[in-house]
Motif scaffolding. Structure first.
Motif, short mmCIF file in Angstrom:
data_model
loop_
_atom_site.label_atom_id
_atom_site.label_comp_id
_atom_site.label_asym_id
_atom_site.label_seq_id
_atom_site.Cartn_x
_atom_site.Cartn_y
_atom_site.Cartn_z
N LYS A 416 0.84 -1.18 0.00
CA LYS A 416 0.00 0.00 0.00
C LYS A 416 0.88 1.23 0.00
O LYS A 416 0.49 2.28 -0.43
CB LYS A 416 -0.91 0.04 1.22
CG LYS A 416 -0.19 0.08 2.55
CD LYS A 416 0.01 -1.30 3.09
CE LYS A 416 1.08 -1.32 4.17
NZ LYS A 416 1.43 -2.63 4.56
N LYS B 88 -7.05 -0.09 11.20
CA LYS B 88 -6.25 -1.21 10.72
C LYS B 88 -5.10 -1.50 11.67
O LYS B 88 -4.89 -2.64 12.09
CB LYS B 88 -5.72 -0.86 9.33
CG LYS B 88 -4.72 -1.83 8.78
CD LYS B 88 -4.30 -1.40 7.39
CE LYS B 88 -3.13 -2.23 6.92
NZ LYS B 88 -2.69 -1.82 5.57
N LEU B 195 -8.51 -3.63 -1.60
CA LEU B 195 -8.79 -2.79 -0.44
C LEU B 195 -8.19 -1.41 -0.62
O LEU B 195 -8.84 -0.40 -0.36
CB LEU B 195 -8.16 -3.42 0.82
CG LEU B 195 -8.88 -4.61 1.40
CD1 LEU B 195 -7.99 -5.27 2.42
CD2 LEU B 195 -10.16 -4.14 2.07
N ASN B 196 -6.95 -1.39 -1.07
CA ASN B 196 -6.24 -0.12 -1.11
C ASN B 196 -6.69 0.80 -2.22
O ASN B 196 -6.44 2.00 -2.16
CB ASN B 196 -4.74 -0.36 -1.25
CG ASN B 196 -4.15 -0.93 0.01
OD1 ASN B 196 -4.77 -0.84 1.06
ND2 ASN B 196 -2.99 -1.53 -0.08
N ILE B 199 -11.89 -0.33 -2.92
CA ILE B 199 -12.75 -0.04 -1.77
C ILE B 199 -12.43 1.32 -1.20
O ILE B 199 -13.32 2.09 -0.85
CB ILE B 199 -12.63 -1.16 -0.72
CG1 ILE B 199 -13.17 -2.45 -1.30
CG2 ILE B 199 -13.34 -0.78 0.56
CD1 ILE B 199 -13.07 -3.64 -0.40
N ARG B 200 -11.16 1.63 -1.16
CA ARG B 200 -10.78 2.92 -0.61
C ARG B 200 -11.34 4.07 -1.43
O ARG B 200 -11.82 5.06 -0.89
CB ARG B 200 -9.26 3.01 -0.55
CG ARG B 200 -8.78 4.34 -0.08
CD ARG B 200 -7.32 4.29 0.28
NE ARG B 200 -6.88 5.62 0.68
CZ ARG B 200 -6.34 6.49 -0.17
NH1 ARG B 200 -6.20 6.15 -1.44
NH2 ARG B 200 -5.97 7.67 0.25
N CYS B 264 -16.34 -1.22 -6.32
CA CYS B 264 -16.29 -1.54 -4.90
C CYS B 264 -17.12 -2.78 -4.60
O CYS B 264 -16.69 -3.66 -3.84
CB CYS B 264 -16.77 -0.35 -4.09
SG CYS B 264 -16.76 -0.64 -2.34
N LEU B 271 -13.51 -10.41 -2.20
CA LEU B 271 -13.00 -10.65 -0.84
C LEU B 271 -13.83 -11.70 -0.13
O LEU B 271 -13.29 -12.57 0.57
CB LEU B 271 -13.03 -9.35 -0.03
CG LEU B 271 -11.95 -8.33 -0.37
CD1 LEU B 271 -12.19 -7.05 0.39
CD2 LEU B 271 -10.58 -8.89 -0.05
N SER B 293 -6.89 -5.24 7.83
CA SER B 293 -7.18 -4.30 6.76
C SER B 293 -8.62 -4.39 6.31
O SER B 293 -9.27 -3.38 6.03
CB SER B 293 -6.28 -4.55 5.56
OG SER B 293 -4.97 -4.81 5.97
N VAL B 294 -9.13 -5.61 6.21
CA VAL B 294 -10.52 -5.78 5.79
C VAL B 294 -11.44 -5.25 6.88
O VAL B 294 -12.37 -4.48 6.62
CB VAL B 294 -10.84 -7.25 5.50
CG1 VAL B 294 -12.31 -7.43 5.17
CG2 VAL B 294 -10.00 -7.75 4.34
N TYR B 297 -12.20 -1.46 7.09
CA TYR B 297 -13.26 -0.90 6.26
C TYR B 297 -14.63 -1.45 6.64
O TYR B 297 -15.60 -0.70 6.74
CB TYR B 297 -12.99 -1.17 4.78
CG TYR B 297 -11.95 -0.24 4.23
CD1 TYR B 297 -12.27 1.08 3.92
CD2 TYR B 297 -10.64 -0.65 4.04
CE1 TYR B 297 -11.32 1.95 3.44
CE2 TYR B 297 -9.68 0.22 3.55
CZ TYR B 297 -10.02 1.52 3.26
OH TYR B 297 -9.08 2.38 2.80
N THR B 298 -14.70 -2.77 6.84
CA THR B 298 -16.02 -3.32 7.11
C THR B 298 -16.58 -2.76 8.41
O THR B 298 -17.77 -2.48 8.52
CB THR B 298 -16.00 -4.86 7.17
OG1 THR B 298 -15.00 -5.28 8.08
CG2 THR B 298 -15.72 -5.45 5.81
#
Lengths: 444, 349
Positions: A416, B88, B195-196, B199-200, B264, B271, B293-294, B297-298
């Protein structure tokens, strides 16, 4: 109704100079029957509602961007034109999604660095552009795309590839050198010497980036013919071909990207070579795509014979050139807000974007063409005055070459960090900066 | 002898009035005239007692402190942060069993310009030695090195310099071992990119650029605690929105809202497929960095306390039951009932 795919024109013996366009070509070539679509190297981003090529014209519908096109084709044909439908296992579909996004975000910055940011290579890219663009635009489009590429890769701290920055540094070091008495001065570094030094230190980092981007792919590919199976290509293969072919095939003065691939990822190279032959039908020249606008019919026939792609010559019109110049002018005017948020129409047949688009292309152009010329000069002046200021800013931001370099060695870790500006480094942070902070970082 | 007298007088904490002879050492031919020396011997006239440390000076020097976006009550309870980037690392450190104190802060306080950052506990031997803050990107390495060191020497890493060499060696040699199978998987990087980026991007758009959410979440949580001045608030919100916008425009010339949300959704689908029926990603027994990390966001999307007005992302996520389960089990198992959240008891706070 024949679908028209508008793209950036061919270069480096590939059908397009842009990875997204290559991806779209590869997809259509495999998803659609040959007589259902034509390929137009119009090289004009104003055609698209999302201001980026590729763009698909289907009657009144206009769809910009690769993902949107795939989505549109699937809906329009009830899944017949979805090349991923054969992968019924959800696991495979998940892999397609994940690796496509991985490639898009990992390989794109590498292409930016290789094709646009590195000065030696950029001169070659610019030459390639000038043969596919019509008259006035060739002076605006390449620098514009270079600026975007620089912005996108700024956080990697590799601006040393860019000679403009180097020049700026030299100038500032000369200022400092004036304070040192004659007897104590060391010989002034030459441009080539400096370049070598910078490039060798950048090399570590570049190699780490290349590894980060291609290692998982090579593992996924294994000894298979395509990424997921031996029989048929998936949309992931289209994305992979789009990015990898542009990384591997162009012969550039600074060839770290192609060398890295050739040296460490022989399987991927073979995959690209085979894929290009099979999907793009071998080498493509500019003439294939841009035959004189009068002989449209013959162009089509000739195109079909020589390359495997259904080329059609683009229409030459001054108005679109005017529009694109005007657009680029607006982009460089401060305080002018671009259309920030567009909702693309993903529903087939009724496009919300069509009316404004046709307005621009039919009503305004005669005005724009003349206004464009005036505005162009203004924008050029503005652009050049702005661009002289930029390098200094960059110099400050990527201070600490050594720190940044060593940090770069760490790209094996979850990367990242690759995305984000090296936080205006008071702490030896290097390039490893967490993504999430970014949105907030700038602001708060 | 003059030299001896001089040495003694220098060791004294306070200059005394006693007449010491010839303080000037090296050039013997030069001595300070007596009247002047007498005058200067009187100084300092008075020594004040030491000041108290300022109110805002660091308190928890003996603890590791993680500076994150959270409310003051949240910091006391050890509640999950409302910022995915902070959450995170907060979750990751909890998973790894590191003792730390969360502290509510904002980006202005961070040496890198972004939260979170970690201030390790200062060593017990010399408490005045400055400790360097660790930015979020180095937290993983720090945790790893700390673990290696505690295993090897049975002591925390900052005790004793002699352990340092061993510790560096050890961290290199066990690097591969300790990163476990999670990160050696080729899919790790690929799914991390979902994710990075995917979703971000949607999260950034939905939070900052969608006016209802900006008003209901960003203003009360990010903007208002930073300042009470209306003008500064306006400026700050403008900056936040502009930052999110530039971030999104870096990737394409326009922000295509539909496409962002669609990507997304696809990312969540992928995922969810990756997680399958496992409790944690990559079939691990205990959650790792990917889970953190997941979860970051969740949890932010599913948290009942956050008032999402525009709920498209949440609705998209709720379709994938196993991701929701994953979030729930982490909240209950690791952020359970007590302040440090490290007990695995399945009680609700």
């Amino acid at each position: 109704m024949v679908l028209e795919l508008h793209i950036w024109g061919p270069a480096f013996s590939l059908p397009s100079i842009d990875p997204q366009c290559l991806t779209a070509i590869a997809y259509l070539a495999q998803a659609l029957p040959r007589d259902q679509w034509v390929l137009v190297a119009s090289s004009d981003a104003t055609l698209s509602p999302t201001k980026e090529l590729p763009v698909l014209h289907d009657g009144s519908a206009t769809i910009g961007g690769f993902e949107n096109i795939v989505d549109y084709l699937r809906k329009r044909s009830d899944g017949d034109w979805d090349i991923d439908r054969q992968f019924s296992k959800p696991k495979d579909r998940a892999d397609v999604t994940a690796f496509s996004s991985f490639l898009t975000f990992q390989a794109h910055p590498l292409l930016d660095l290789s094709l646009y940011v590195a000065s030696e290579n950029y001169s070659k890219t610019r030459t390639a552009y000038s043969s596919i663009l019509q008259w006035p635009t060739q002076y605006f489009v390449p620098p514009q795309r270079r600026t975007i590429a620089k912005a996108r890769t700024e956080h990697m701290g590799l601006s040393s590839l860019d000679l403009d920055t180097l020049d700026e540094e030299r100038r500032s070091s000369r200022k400092a050198a004036d304070l040192i008495p004659q007897s104590l001065r060391t010989s002034r570094p030459t441009v080539t010497g400096l370049m070598k030094e910078k490039q060798s230190s950048a090399r570590f980092k570049l190699d780490a980036l290349v590894d980060a981007a291609f290692k998982p792919l090579e593992q996924l590919l294994g000894k298979k013919k395509w990424m997921l199976s031996d029989e048929r290509a998936s949309s992931l293969d289209c994305v992979a071909l789009g990015y990898l072919s542009l990384a591997f095939i162009p012969e550039m003065p600074l060839s770290w990207l192609a060398e890295g691939l050739r040296g460490r990822y022989p399987d991927l190279c073979k995959y690209v070579e085979d894929g290009v032959k099979e999907v793009f039908g071998g080498k493509v020249t500019v003439e294939d795509a841009l035959l004189s606008s009068t002989g449209e019919q013959s162009a089509m026939i000739q195109g079909e014979n020589e390359s495997g792609l259904p080329w059609r010559a683009p229409e030459q019109n001054l108005s679109s050139a005017g529009a694109s110049i005007l657009n680029s002018t607006f982009d460089s005017v401060p305080f002018y807000k671009r259309t920030i948020v567009t909702t693309s129409s993903t529903q087939p047949q009724h496009s919300t974007d069509a009316p404004p688009h046709s307005l621009t292309s039919t009503l305004l152009p005669p005005l724009l063409a003349s206004a464009g010329a005036v505005a162009a000069i203004a924008s050029y002046l503005l652009y050049s005055s702005l661009s002289t200021q930029e390098p200094e800013k960059r110099n400050l931001s990527d201070m600490g070459e050594a720190g940044a370099m060593f940090a770069g060695l760490d790209f094996g870790e979850p990367n990242k960090e690759v995305r984000v500006p090296p936080a205006e480094g008071r702490v030896p942070v290097g390039v490893e900066v967490d993504i999430e902070g970014v949105g907030e970082r700038r602001g708060l | 002898m003059p030299q001896d007298a001089d040495a003694k007088s220098e060791e004294r904490p306070k200059p005394s009035r006693s007449k010491t002879q010839a303080r000037e050492t090296s050039p013997q031919w030069f001595t300070t005239p007596q009247p002047i020396r007498r005058l200067f011997d009187k100084f300092p006239l008075r020594i004040y007692s030491l000041n108290e440390l300022p109110q805002r000076s660091p308190r928890n020097r003996e603890n590791n402190t993680l500076w994150i976006f959270t409310t003051n009550e949240g910091a006391q309870l050890g509640a999950p942060s409302f910022n995915p980037g902070c959450l995170k690392w907060q979750a990751y450190m909890i998973f790894k069993g590191i003792d730390f104190v969360p502290i509510s802060s904002n980006n202005h306080a961070s040496p890198t310009g972004a939260l979170p950052f970690l201030l390790p506990a200062s060593s017990t031997k010399n408490p005045l030695e400055a400790v360097l803050p660790i930015p979020s990107t180095r937290i993983e390495r720090w945790v790893r090195e700390k673990k290696v060191n505690t295993e090897k020497t049975g002591r925390p890493p900052d005790e004793g310099l002699e352990a340092k060499n061993q510790h560096v060696e050890a961290s290199v040699s066990t690097k591969q071992k300790s990163t476990s199978k999670e990160s050696s998987d080729m899919r790790y990087e690929a799914y991390m990119s979902l994710l990075n980026y995917r979703i971000r991007n949607a999260y950034l758009y939905s939070l900052y650029l969608s006016p209802p959410n900006f008003a209901s979440i960003v203003l009360p949580l990010y903007v208002n605690p930073s300042t009470s001045n209306t003008l500064a608030r306006v400026a700050l919100s403008h900056q936040l929105r502009a930052a999110a916008e530039t971030e999104l425009l870096k990737q394409s010339p326009t922000i295509d809202v539909e496409a962002t949300y669609r990507d997304c959704d696809k990312a969540f689908e992928a995922l969810s497929e990756l997680l399958g029926d496992d409790e944690f990603f990559y079939g691990e027994e205990v959650p790792g960095l990917f889970d953190a990390s997941v979860f970051a966001y969740t949890h932010v999307l599913l948290d009942e306390d956050l008032d999402w007005k525009h709920t498209r992302l949440r609705e998209g996520l709720e379709q994938y039951g196993n991701l929701v389960e994953h979030q729930k089990s982490i909240v209950e198992g690791w952020f359970g009932d007590n302040a440090s959240g490290r007990s695995r008891s399945h009680k609700k706070a």
